[in-house]
Scaffold this motif. Structure first.
Motif, PDB file in Angstrom:
ATOM      1  N   ASP A  72       0.877  -1.159   0.000  1.00  0.00           N
ATOM      2  CA  ASP A  72       0.000   0.000   0.000  1.00  0.00           C
ATOM      3  C   ASP A  72       0.914   1.208   0.000  1.00  0.00           C
ATOM      4  O   ASP A  72       1.478   1.570   1.039  1.00  0.00           O
ATOM      5  CB  ASP A  72      -0.902  -0.023   1.237  1.00  0.00           C
ATOM      6  N   ASN A  73       1.087   1.819  -1.160  1.00  0.00           N
ATOM      7  CA  ASN A  73       2.037   2.924  -1.273  1.00  0.00           C
ATOM      8  C   ASN A  73       1.606   4.128  -0.432  1.00  0.00           C
ATOM      9  O   ASN A  73       2.454   4.874   0.062  1.00  0.00           O
ATOM     10  CB  ASN A  73       2.205   3.321  -2.733  1.00  0.00           C
ATOM     11  N   ALA A  74       0.329   4.337  -0.268  1.00  0.00           N
ATOM     12  CA  ALA A  74      -0.150   5.469   0.533  1.00  0.00           C
ATOM     13  C   ALA A  74       0.218   5.309   2.002  1.00  0.00           C
ATOM     14  O   ALA A  74       0.403   6.302   2.717  1.00  0.00           O
ATOM     15  CB  ALA A  74      -1.655   5.613   0.383  1.00  0.00           C
ATOM     16  N   LYS A  75       0.328   4.065   2.456  1.00  0.00           N
ATOM     17  CA  LYS A  75       0.666   3.789   3.856  1.00  0.00           C
ATOM     18  C   LYS A  75       2.126   3.388   4.032  1.00  0.00           C
ATOM     19  O   LYS A  75       2.551   3.096   5.146  1.00  0.00           O
ATOM     20  CB  LYS A  75      -0.236   2.680   4.401  1.00  0.00           C
ATOM     21  N   ASN A  76       2.879   3.344   2.932  1.00  0.00           N
ATOM     22  CA  ASN A  76       4.285   2.911   2.980  1.00  0.00           C
ATOM     23  C   ASN A  76       4.413   1.566   3.695  1.00  0.00           C
ATOM     24  O   ASN A  76       5.291   1.374   4.551  1.00  0.00           O
ATOM     25  CB  ASN A  76       5.150   3.970   3.692  1.00  0.00           C
ATOM     26  N   THR A  77       3.540   0.667   3.346  1.00  0.00           N
ATOM     27  CA  THR A  77       3.473  -0.628   4.016  1.00  0.00           C
ATOM     28  C   THR A  77       3.432  -1.750   2.991  1.00  0.00           C
ATOM     29  O   THR A  77       2.786  -1.619   1.954  1.00  0.00           O
ATOM     30  CB  THR A  77       2.228  -0.703   4.918  1.00  0.00           C
ATOM     31  N   GLU A  78       4.139  -2.822   3.307  1.00  0.00           N
ATOM     32  CA  GLU A  78       4.044  -4.011   2.485  1.00  0.00           C
ATOM     33  C   GLU A  78       3.527  -5.161   3.330  1.00  0.00           C
ATOM     34  O   GLU A  78       3.619  -5.133   4.562  1.00  0.00           O
ATOM     35  CB  GLU A  78       5.385  -4.385   1.849  1.00  0.00           C
ATOM     36  N   TYR A  79       2.999  -6.158   2.650  1.00  0.00           N
ATOM     37  CA  TYR A  79       2.385  -7.290   3.325  1.00  0.00           C
ATOM     38  C   TYR A  79       2.871  -8.598   2.697  1.00  0.00           C
ATOM     39  O   TYR A  79       3.255  -8.624   1.532  1.00  0.00           O
ATOM     40  CB  TYR A  79       0.857  -7.225   3.204  1.00  0.00           C
ATOM     41  N   LEU A  80       2.808  -9.645   3.480  1.00  0.00           N
ATOM     42  CA  LEU A  80       3.059 -10.984   2.948  1.00  0.00           C
ATOM     43  C   LEU A  80       1.973 -11.893   3.491  1.00  0.00           C
ATOM     44  O   LEU A  80       1.956 -12.197   4.687  1.00  0.00           O
ATOM     45  CB  LEU A  80       4.435 -11.497   3.348  1.00  0.00           C
ATOM     46  N   GLN A  81       1.066 -12.291   2.613  1.00  0.00           N
ATOM     47  CA  GLN A  81       0.036 -13.249   2.983  1.00  0.00           C
ATOM     48  C   GLN A  81       0.585 -14.642   2.737  1.00  0.00           C
ATOM     49  O   GLN A  81       0.957 -14.978   1.613  1.00  0.00           O
ATOM     50  CB  GLN A  81      -1.226 -13.019   2.150  1.00  0.00           C
ATOM     51  N   MET A  82       0.630 -15.436   3.796  1.00  0.00           N
ATOM     52  CA  MET A  82       1.212 -16.779   3.715  1.00  0.00           C
ATOM     53  C   MET A  82       0.117 -17.805   3.987  1.00  0.00           C
ATOM     54  O   MET A  82      -0.450 -17.827   5.087  1.00  0.00           O
ATOM     55  CB  MET A  82       2.346 -16.927   4.728  1.00  0.00           C
ATOM     56  N   ASN A  83      -0.179 -18.605   2.992  1.00  0.00           N
ATOM     57  CA  ASN A  83      -1.200 -19.656   3.100  1.00  0.00           C
ATOM     58  C   ASN A  83      -0.544 -21.021   2.950  1.00  0.00           C
ATOM     59  O   ASN A  83       0.581 -21.134   2.468  1.00  0.00           O
ATOM     60  CB  ASN A  83      -2.270 -19.468   2.030  1.00  0.00           C
ATOM     61  N   SER A  84      -1.270 -22.043   3.348  1.00  0.00           N
ATOM     62  CA  SER A  84      -0.792 -23.430   3.226  1.00  0.00           C
ATOM     63  C   SER A  84       0.610 -23.564   3.785  1.00  0.00           C
ATOM     64  O   SER A  84       1.502 -24.142   3.146  1.00  0.00           O
ATOM     65  CB  SER A  84      -0.834 -23.877   1.760  1.00  0.00           C
ATOM     66  N   LEU A  85       0.811 -23.034   4.965  1.00  0.00           N
ATOM     67  CA  LEU A  85       2.148 -23.022   5.557  1.00  0.00           C
ATOM     68  C   LEU A  85       2.638 -24.427   5.862  1.00  0.00           C
ATOM     69  O   LEU A  85       1.861 -25.316   6.252  1.00  0.00           O
ATOM     70  CB  LEU A  85       2.158 -22.154   6.809  1.00  0.00           C
ATOM     71  N   LYS A  86       3.944 -24.606   5.705  1.00  0.00           N
ATOM     72  CA  LYS A  86       4.605 -25.887   5.923  1.00  0.00           C
ATOM     73  C   LYS A  86       5.659 -25.727   7.018  1.00  0.00           C
ATOM     74  O   LYS A  86       6.169 -24.614   7.216  1.00  0.00           O
ATOM     75  CB  LYS A  86       5.280 -26.354   4.642  1.00  0.00           C
ATOM     76  N   PRO A  87       6.028 -26.803   7.684  1.00  0.00           N
ATOM     77  CA  PRO A  87       7.089 -26.701   8.695  1.00  0.00           C
ATOM     78  C   PRO A  87       8.379 -26.093   8.145  1.00  0.00           C
ATOM     79  O   PRO A  87       9.080 -25.370   8.867  1.00  0.00           O
ATOM     80  CB  PRO A  87       7.285 -28.157   9.136  1.00  0.00           C
ATOM     81  N   GLU A  88       8.681 -26.341   6.887  1.00  0.00           N
ATOM     82  CA  GLU A  88       9.900 -25.789   6.303  1.00  0.00           C
ATOM     83  C   GLU A  88       9.826 -24.283   6.062  1.00  0.00           C
ATOM     84  O   GLU A  88      10.826 -23.664   5.661  1.00  0.00           O
ATOM     85  CB  GLU A  88      10.258 -26.515   4.993  1.00  0.00           C
ATOM     86  N   ASP A  89       8.664 -23.683   6.275  1.00  0.00           N
ATOM     87  CA  ASP A  89       8.561 -22.225   6.208  1.00  0.00           C
ATOM     88  C   ASP A  89       8.994 -21.573   7.516  1.00  0.00           C
ATOM     89  O   ASP A  89       9.067 -20.341   7.600  1.00  0.00           O
ATOM     90  CB  ASP A  89       7.117 -21.810   5.898  1.00  0.00           C
ATOM     91  N   THR A  90       9.264 -22.363   8.530  1.00  0.00           N
ATOM     92  CA  THR A  90       9.705 -21.829   9.814  1.00  0.00           C
ATOM     93  C   THR A  90      11.013 -21.083   9.660  1.00  0.00           C
ATOM     94  O   THR A  90      11.995 -21.618   9.140  1.00  0.00           O
ATOM     95  CB  THR A  90       9.871 -22.969  10.833  1.00  0.00           C
ATOM     96  N   ALA A  91      11.019 -19.821  10.088  1.00  0.00           N
ATOM     97  CA  ALA A  91      12.194 -18.973   9.939  1.00  0.00           C
ATOM     98  C   ALA A  91      11.914 -17.611  10.571  1.00  0.00           C
ATOM     99  O   ALA A  91      10.773 -17.313  10.934  1.00  0.00           O
ATOM    100  CB  ALA A  91      12.546 -18.790   8.467  1.00  0.00           C
ATOM    101  N   VAL A  92      12.949 -16.812  10.668  1.00  0.00           N
ATOM    102  CA  VAL A  92      12.773 -15.392  10.967  1.00  0.00           C
ATOM    103  C   VAL A  92      12.597 -14.686   9.627  1.00  0.00           C
ATOM    104  O   VAL A  92      13.421 -14.851   8.726  1.00  0.00           O
ATOM    105  CB  VAL A  92      13.971 -14.814  11.733  1.00  0.00           C
TER     106      VAL A  92
END
Length: 122
Positions: A72-92
């Motif tokens: 959202d450029n007006a809010k200077n914000t980015e997002y990451l929608q993460m679906n179907s998460l897997k154990p291998e997505d575990t991270a910082v």
């Protein structure tokens, strides 16, 4: 200077969803490419997804079809929608932004957030 603050991490079961947010603040002329990276224990930091100012996006093969990056450029914000998460997505997960600090220079400075932990486990 640009400050990036992430939010939205946490613990989720396999198959679940999370939405990360990254808000940019400070003094800058423009935010150009923004992105998300992640680092699992014992591994190097890797690209997850990027999005440019025109909202063209790029994804790592491992997350294609499951993750969606947006901004959202007006809010200077980015997002990451993460679906179907897997154990291998575990991270910082780290937010990244390339910013121009003035209108008379095309040089892009590189900024990082402090990271937010995402744990996928039953």
């Amino acid at each position: 200077q640009v400050q990036l603050v992430e939010s939205g991490g946490g613990l989720v079961q396999p198959g679940g969803s999370l939405r990360l947010s990254c808000a940019a603040s400070g003094t800058f002329f423009s935010l150009d490419t923004m992105g998300w990276y992640r680092q699992a224990p014992g591994k190097e930091r890797e690209l997850v997804a990027t999005i440019d100012s025109r909202r063209n996006s790029n994804y790592a093969d491992s997350v294609k079809g499951r993750f969606t990056i947006s901004r959202d450029n007006a809010k200077n914000t980015e997002y990451l929608q993460m679906n179907s998460l897997k154990p291998e997505d575990t991270a910082v997960y780290y937010c990244n932004a390339k910013a121009r600090l003035s209108s008379w220079s095309t040089f892009q400075y590189d900024y990082w957030g402090q990271g937010t932990q995402v744990t996928v486990s039953s």
